[in-house]
Motif scaffolding. Sequence first.
Motif, short mmCIF file in Angstrom:
data_model
loop_
_atom_site.label_atom_id
_atom_site.label_comp_id
_atom_site.label_asym_id
_atom_site.label_seq_id
_atom_site.Cartn_x
_atom_site.Cartn_y
_atom_site.Cartn_z
N LYS A 1 -33.80 4.60 33.18
CA LYS A 1 -33.30 3.92 32.41
C LYS A 1 -33.07 2.50 32.79
CE LYS A 1 -31.25 7.03 29.13
NZ LYS A 1 -30.51 7.14 27.93
N ALA B 1 -35.09 -0.70 31.52
CA ALA B 1 -34.29 -2.17 31.26
C ALA B 1 -34.57 -3.23 31.87
CB ALA B 1 -32.80 -1.61 31.26
N THR C 1 -33.41 -5.19 28.17
CA THR C 1 -32.64 -4.75 27.39
C THR C 1 -31.57 -3.83 28.09
OG1 THR C 1 -32.28 -2.99 25.49
CG2 THR C 1 -33.93 -2.30 27.11
N ALA D 1 -29.68 1.29 25.86
CA ALA D 1 -30.29 1.18 24.75
C ALA D 1 -31.84 1.94 25.05
CB ALA D 1 -30.74 -0.15 24.31
N VAL D 2 -32.02 2.14 26.15
CA VAL D 2 -33.15 2.94 26.48
C VAL D 2 -33.32 4.49 26.05
CG1 VAL D 2 -34.84 3.66 28.19
CG2 VAL D 2 -34.12 1.28 28.34
N CYS D 3 -34.27 4.82 25.37
CA CYS D 3 -34.29 6.39 24.86
C CYS D 3 -35.35 6.94 25.62
CB CYS D 3 -34.27 6.45 23.37
SG CYS D 3 -34.55 8.25 22.88
N ARG E 1 -38.79 4.78 24.78
CA ARG E 1 -38.72 3.73 23.69
C ARG E 1 -37.40 2.85 23.77
NH1 ARG E 1 -42.55 4.76 20.25
NH2 ARG E 1 -43.74 6.84 20.01
N CYS E 2 -37.44 1.67 23.48
CA CYS E 2 -36.23 0.76 23.45
C CYS E 2 -36.89 -0.41 22.33
CB CYS E 2 -35.97 0.30 24.75
SG CYS E 2 -37.24 -0.69 25.53
#
Length: 256
Positions: free
Chosen positions: A70, A74, A79, A83-85, A97-98
Amino acid sequence: MRQAYAAHGRAVVHGRWREWLPLSPQDMAPDLALDQGLRGMLDERDRRRLRTLPRPAARERFVASRLLLKHLVAAVSGTAPEAVCLAYEPGGRPYARCAGAGRVELSLSHTGDLLVAGVSRCERIGVDVEASGRPMRYADVGRRLCAPAERAAMADLAEPERERALLRLWTLKEAYTKALGCGMRLAFAEFEFDAVVSGGGWRFSISEVNGDHSAGSHFISSVWRQHECSVGGFGRELVERSRRFGNNRMRVYDGG
């Protein structure tokens, strides 16, 4: 790292997984999935998987690997890690995905205390790491690992050089099959690495890293698809550059 990612379309980093734990091992709760500091960082799928891991070291390494992934996404996308999926293909291959970055291709490998992660904005990427001193005798693995042309190329090597050549080839084939998403379901002896890579739009790099930061000497291999990228070259060695993110450390590799 973001500049390297923008220039080359990918990045490969490594770090010790214990450095990525949110707390020291003696301060951790028995159920890491319920730790307050992790609730915003682990997705529900990862929390469920975490609960199935029986050994504390396996749970800790799993948490560290997800934090590294993550933070890596990022760092290259600008980001927040929260917020990172992270998501997974049916075979288990991860991607992310972000907002603002779309789909980001990922790969992960570990051995001992070392974690390696690769990220690509172009096409698939696979990474693998092995200790360079790992014993690998040709008599034990040669026919399971090498295609006929690869066996012929190693026939005249002295045993120490042959062991290193085998280990390098092992990490490259591991990285390639991870990029495909099939892992070891593709028998290594059924394809010749150089022929497949050079003829299929793939590129690769392999580097040997040394020092305390890598917990000894290791081969780190990455293989990526490059149909949609206009930068980079074939088989260039990677150049290590140190980066620090808060209290965590990653080493990023720049190169074609």
